[in-house]
Design a protein around this motif. Structure first.
Motif, PDB file in Angstrom:
ATOM      1  N   ARG A 159       0.867  -1.197   0.043  1.00  0.00           N
ATOM      2  CA  ARG A 159       0.065   0.196   0.084  1.00  0.00           C
ATOM      3  C   ARG A 159       1.037   1.245  -0.157  1.00  0.00           C
ATOM      4  O   ARG A 159       0.757   2.091   0.627  1.00  0.00           O
ATOM      5  CB  ARG A 159      -0.730   0.113   1.207  1.00  0.00           C
ATOM      6  CG  ARG A 159      -2.059  -1.236   1.187  1.00  0.00           C
ATOM      7  CD  ARG A 159      -2.879  -0.887  -0.149  1.00  0.00           C
ATOM      8  NE  ARG A 159      -4.025  -1.808  -0.069  1.00  0.00           N
ATOM      9  CZ  ARG A 159      -4.222  -3.013  -0.315  1.00  0.00           C
ATOM     10  NH1 ARG A 159      -3.207  -3.721  -0.920  1.00  0.00           N
ATOM     11  NH2 ARG A 159      -5.354  -3.944  -0.328  1.00  0.00           N
ATOM     12  N   ARG A 167       2.674   4.583  -0.629  1.00  0.00           N
ATOM     13  CA  ARG A 167       2.501   6.172  -1.319  1.00  0.00           C
ATOM     14  C   ARG A 167       3.557   6.875  -1.613  1.00  0.00           C
ATOM     15  O   ARG A 167       4.749   6.815  -0.872  1.00  0.00           O
ATOM     16  CB  ARG A 167       1.571   6.736  -0.348  1.00  0.00           C
ATOM     17  CG  ARG A 167       0.224   5.919   0.170  1.00  0.00           C
ATOM     18  CD  ARG A 167      -0.808   7.082   0.789  1.00  0.00           C
ATOM     19  NE  ARG A 167      -0.397   7.441   1.949  1.00  0.00           N
ATOM     20  CZ  ARG A 167      -0.770   6.847   3.241  1.00  0.00           C
ATOM     21  NH1 ARG A 167      -1.708   5.820   3.186  1.00  0.00           N
ATOM     22  NH2 ARG A 167      -0.450   7.328   4.408  1.00  0.00           N
ATOM     23  N   GLN A 216       0.673  -1.308  -4.756  1.00  0.00           N
ATOM     24  CA  GLN A 216      -0.424  -0.214  -4.655  1.00  0.00           C
ATOM     25  C   GLN A 216      -1.598  -0.365  -5.910  1.00  0.00           C
ATOM     26  O   GLN A 216      -1.256  -0.314  -7.122  1.00  0.00           O
ATOM     27  CB  GLN A 216      -0.012   1.161  -4.900  1.00  0.00           C
ATOM     28  CG  GLN A 216      -1.009   2.297  -4.681  1.00  0.00           C
ATOM     29  CD  GLN A 216      -1.604   2.102  -3.361  1.00  0.00           C
ATOM     30  OE1 GLN A 216      -2.859   1.805  -3.447  1.00  0.00           O
ATOM     31  NE2 GLN A 216      -1.125   2.704  -2.439  1.00  0.00           N
ATOM     32  N   GLU A 276      -2.401   6.684  -6.706  1.00  0.00           N
ATOM     33  CA  GLU A 276      -1.326   6.647  -5.832  1.00  0.00           C
ATOM     34  C   GLU A 276      -0.149   5.694  -6.525  1.00  0.00           C
ATOM     35  O   GLU A 276       1.078   6.196  -6.474  1.00  0.00           O
ATOM     36  CB  GLU A 276      -1.645   5.817  -4.352  1.00  0.00           C
ATOM     37  CG  GLU A 276      -2.245   6.537  -3.479  1.00  0.00           C
ATOM     38  CD  GLU A 276      -1.902   7.564  -2.853  1.00  0.00           C
ATOM     39  OE1 GLU A 276      -0.679   8.080  -2.886  1.00  0.00           O
ATOM     40  OE2 GLU A 276      -2.759   8.301  -2.079  1.00  0.00           O
TER      41      GLU A 276
END
Length: 346
Positions: free
Chosen positions: A31, A33, A50, A55
């Motif tokens: 995940r 960023r 992601q 993002e």
């Protein structure tokens, strides 16, 4: 890179403070960023996963490698970083995944904002991993542990690892999974829009922000004149569900599935567009600008005389964007705090 991301800054705090060392070998970031805190890191050794397109696009622009979830073929990593989502089942599944994708004795580092459940997240990780160390800064909490240490609960980790698996919802009509918008139900706003769609919609259409495919399915059931429908969705986990949920229509209608950020504009022109646009970002902060950008993208992508059917929370300020982009606009229905709008392109 300009936006503030305290959770990302806090994620890297143990390395800046000397509590942890950046290991040799490939580091996995779940995940992931983009942000200024990432820029000094070795891009060639950081692999980002992601599933949310905006993002992912930001990471690509900054030169990082981004790949689909879990496509590393079982490779394990000496360090796994994680920025968990708010949805608890999805987050717990990611804690279990992070541990399983770390080498034995490898480090798992997690960061959450305090108001996003940081203490709960720390306790959850400790339940399956054993002892956890933590630091706090920027109104966030970073916590880390090691894979395979004493005190972990491997059986519970295995249970949590499938908490975000697809499952039937809406009486078995669809498959959905935790973390997807309105994942365990038919969204009330989308249902209101579906109930007011005219059966005369025809030709090539698009569904902006399709989620797991409910609204697109309603269009295809109600509107026999539709010959093609493109589904745009920024969250790939949702788009993959929509692909399966709409498979029964594929023999009759040309379906296109686009992992795409609608705010970046649309690549095609359409006779009609339907949308229940998001009005939050990935956190809880209100983002009416996203809905306005959906409206602008629709206006730019409709043929002259084409129509947008939109549902939104009644208080959201979309009237200016609708008035600027469309020739005629009318409110078709208002109920339970939502409004259904028909807007026709010039």
């Amino acid at each position: 890179m300009g936006r503030q991301d305290p959770a990302l800054d806090t994620l890297l705090l143990p390395f800046a403070g000397g509590h942890l060392q950046w290991p040799p070998g490939e580091v996995l970031f779940l995940r992931a960023r983009a942000g200024a805190a990432l820029m000094p890191l070795p891009r060639e050794r950081l692999v980002c996963e992601q599933s949310f397109r905006p993002e992912a696009d930001a990471l690509w622009r900054d030169g990082f490698r981004v790949r689909e979830d879990g496509e590393d073929g079982g490779t394990r990593h000496p360090l796994v970083l994680l920025l968990p989502p708010r949805q608890r089942d999805e987050a717990r599944a990611l804690y279990a995944q992070a541990l399983s994708r770390a080498t034995d004795g490898g480090t798992v580092v997690v960061s959450l904002a305090n108001d996003a459940g940081a203490r709960t997240g720390e306790a959850d990780l400790a339940r399956i991993a054993g002892p956890v160390t933590s630091l706090s800064k920027h109104k966030c909490r970073v916590f880390w542990t090691r894979s395979g240490q004493a005190g972990g609960d491997a059986a519970l980790a295995a249970q949590w690892g499938v908490l975000d698996a697809p499952r039937p919802v809406a009486g078995g009509r669809f498959l959905s999974r935790p973390g997807v918008f309105a994942w365990d139900r038919i969204d009330a706003a989308s249902a209101l829009l579906a109930a007011h769609l005219p059966p005369t919609l025809a030709g090539r259409g698009a569904d902006l922000g399709t989620g797991y495919g409910y609204l697109a399915d309603e269009v295809l059931r109600r509107c026999p004149g539709v010959s093609a429908l493109d589904l745009y969705e920024a969250e790939r986990r949702a788009l993959d569900l929509a692909r399966g949920n709409l498979a029964a229509h594929a023999g009759r209608v040309a379906l296109g599935f686009h992992w795409h950020d609608v705010c970046a504009g649309l690549p095609n022109r359409y006779d009609f567009i339907v949308s229940n646009p998001p009005f939050h970002g990935q956190g809880n902060a209100a983002r009416p600008d996203i809905g306005r950008r959906f409206i602008e993208a629709a206006a730019q992508s409709l043929h002259p005389g084409g129509v947008l059917w939109l549902v939104a929370n009644r208080q959201l300020p979309y009237e200016q964007a609708l008035g600027t982009g469309f020739g005629t606009v009318r409110t078709v229905a208002q109920r339970d705090g939502f409004k259904v709008i028909e807007a026709r392109a010039c």
